[in-house]
Design a protein around this motif. Structure first.
Motif, PDB file in Angstrom:
ATOM      1  N   GLY A 107       7.275   4.982 -14.497  1.00  0.00           N
ATOM      2  CA  GLY A 107       6.828   6.344 -14.764  1.00  0.00           C
ATOM      3  C   GLY A 107       5.327   6.517 -14.815  1.00  0.00           C
ATOM      4  O   GLY A 107       4.843   7.503 -15.355  1.00  0.00           O
ATOM      5  N   ARG A 108       4.565   5.587 -14.241  1.00  0.00           N
ATOM      6  CA  ARG A 108       3.109   5.700 -14.273  1.00  0.00           C
ATOM      7  C   ARG A 108       2.524   6.254 -12.976  1.00  0.00           C
ATOM      8  O   ARG A 108       1.335   6.505 -12.900  1.00  0.00           O
ATOM      9  N   ALA A 109       3.356   6.472 -11.962  1.00  0.00           N
ATOM     10  CA  ALA A 109       2.875   7.027 -10.695  1.00  0.00           C
ATOM     11  C   ALA A 109       2.592   8.511 -10.868  1.00  0.00           C
ATOM     12  O   ALA A 109       3.311   9.217 -11.574  1.00  0.00           O
ATOM     13  N   LYS A 110       1.518   8.982 -10.221  1.00  0.00           N
ATOM     14  CA  LYS A 110       1.194  10.405 -10.265  1.00  0.00           C
ATOM     15  C   LYS A 110       1.808  11.137  -9.095  1.00  0.00           C
ATOM     16  O   LYS A 110       1.883  12.358  -9.093  1.00  0.00           O
ATOM     17  N   ALA A 111       2.233  10.390  -8.069  1.00  0.00           N
ATOM     18  CA  ALA A 111       2.833  10.989  -6.880  1.00  0.00           C
ATOM     19  C   ALA A 111       3.685   9.942  -6.179  1.00  0.00           C
ATOM     20  O   ALA A 111       3.520   8.750  -6.412  1.00  0.00           O
ATOM     21  N   VAL A 112       4.572  10.423  -5.329  1.00  0.00           N
ATOM     22  CA  VAL A 112       5.356   9.534  -4.472  1.00  0.00           C
ATOM     23  C   VAL A 112       5.458  10.209  -3.109  1.00  0.00           C
ATOM     24  O   VAL A 112       5.694  11.414  -3.018  1.00  0.00           O
ATOM     25  N   ARG A 113       5.211   9.445  -2.067  1.00  0.00           N
ATOM     26  CA  ARG A 113       5.317   9.989  -0.722  1.00  0.00           C
ATOM     27  C   ARG A 113       6.787  10.226  -0.393  1.00  0.00           C
ATOM     28  O   ARG A 113       7.656   9.450  -0.784  1.00  0.00           O
ATOM     29  N   ALA A 156      -0.049  -1.134 -19.354  1.00  0.00           N
ATOM     30  CA  ALA A 156      -0.118   0.037 -18.509  1.00  0.00           C
ATOM     31  C   ALA A 156      -1.013  -0.152 -17.293  1.00  0.00           C
ATOM     32  O   ALA A 156      -1.030   0.676 -16.416  1.00  0.00           O
ATOM     33  N   GLU A 157      -1.782  -1.227 -17.199  1.00  0.00           N
ATOM     34  CA  GLU A 157      -2.704  -1.397 -16.085  1.00  0.00           C
ATOM     35  C   GLU A 157      -2.067  -2.184 -14.951  1.00  0.00           C
ATOM     36  O   GLU A 157      -1.949  -3.385 -14.994  1.00  0.00           O
ATOM     37  N   VAL A 158      -1.644  -1.442 -13.927  1.00  0.00           N
ATOM     38  CA  VAL A 158      -1.101  -2.028 -12.707  1.00  0.00           C
ATOM     39  C   VAL A 158      -1.708  -1.255 -11.557  1.00  0.00           C
ATOM     40  O   VAL A 158      -1.791  -0.037 -11.604  1.00  0.00           O
ATOM     41  N   ALA A 159      -2.134  -1.936 -10.516  1.00  0.00           N
ATOM     42  CA  ALA A 159      -2.737  -1.265  -9.363  1.00  0.00           C
ATOM     43  C   ALA A 159      -1.737  -0.311  -8.730  1.00  0.00           C
ATOM     44  O   ALA A 159      -0.584  -0.663  -8.544  1.00  0.00           O
ATOM     45  N   ALA A 160      -2.192   0.897  -8.415  1.00  0.00           N
ATOM     46  CA  ALA A 160      -1.315   1.903  -7.829  1.00  0.00           C
ATOM     47  C   ALA A 160      -1.727   2.186  -6.397  1.00  0.00           C
ATOM     48  O   ALA A 160      -2.851   1.935  -6.000  1.00  0.00           O
ATOM     49  N   GLY A 161      -0.801   2.766  -5.637  1.00  0.00           N
ATOM     50  CA  GLY A 161      -1.054   3.182  -4.272  1.00  0.00           C
ATOM     51  C   GLY A 161      -0.151   2.461  -3.302  1.00  0.00           C
ATOM     52  O   GLY A 161       0.161   1.313  -3.494  1.00  0.00           O
TER      53      GLY A 161
END
Length: 89
Positions: A38-44, A83-88
Motif C-alpha cells: 500500500g505504499r505505491a502512489k500509482a499503478v500503471r 517503509a523505505e523501498v525503492a519505487a517505480g
C-alpha cells in the motif's frame, strides 16, 4: 490512503510467491512489495492488467476503496516492515 491493495489475498489463493508473481508480471520484487504493502502512489494500467492476467482475476479483486480511517488502521496492522523501498516500474 483509502485504496487498499489485496495482492496478498490473491497470492494465497493461487499459492504463488511474491517472487514468482514479480517474474511473471515483469516487475521487480521490490516494486511489487511497494504496491502490495500500500505504499505505491500509482499503478500503471499495463501493470494492473499483467497482475490480473497472471493471477486470473479482475482489478476489483486486487484493489478496493475504504474510508480513510478504516484504510489507515488496516494498513498499519498489515505493514510490519520498514517503509523505505525503492519505487517505480
Amino acid at each position: 490512503m483509502p485504496i487498499v491493495v489485496d495482492i496478498d489475498v490473491m497470492l494465497a489463493r493461487r499459492k504463488m510467491s511474491v517472487g514468482e508473481l514479480a517474474d511473471r508480471v515483469g516487475i521487480t520484487p521490490a516494486n511489487l512489495a511497494v504496491l502490495k504493502n500500500g505504499r505505491a502512489k500509482a499503478v500503471r494500467f499495463a501493470t494492473l492488467a499483467a497482475l490480473c492476467e497472471v493471477l486470473e482475476c479482475q482489478p476489483g479483486d486486487l484493489l478496493r476503496w475504504e474510508p480513510a480511517d478504516e484504510a489507515r488502521s488496516a494498513q498499519s496492522v498489515e505493514t510490519a516492515e520498514p517503509a523505505e523501498v525503492a519505487a517505480g516500474d
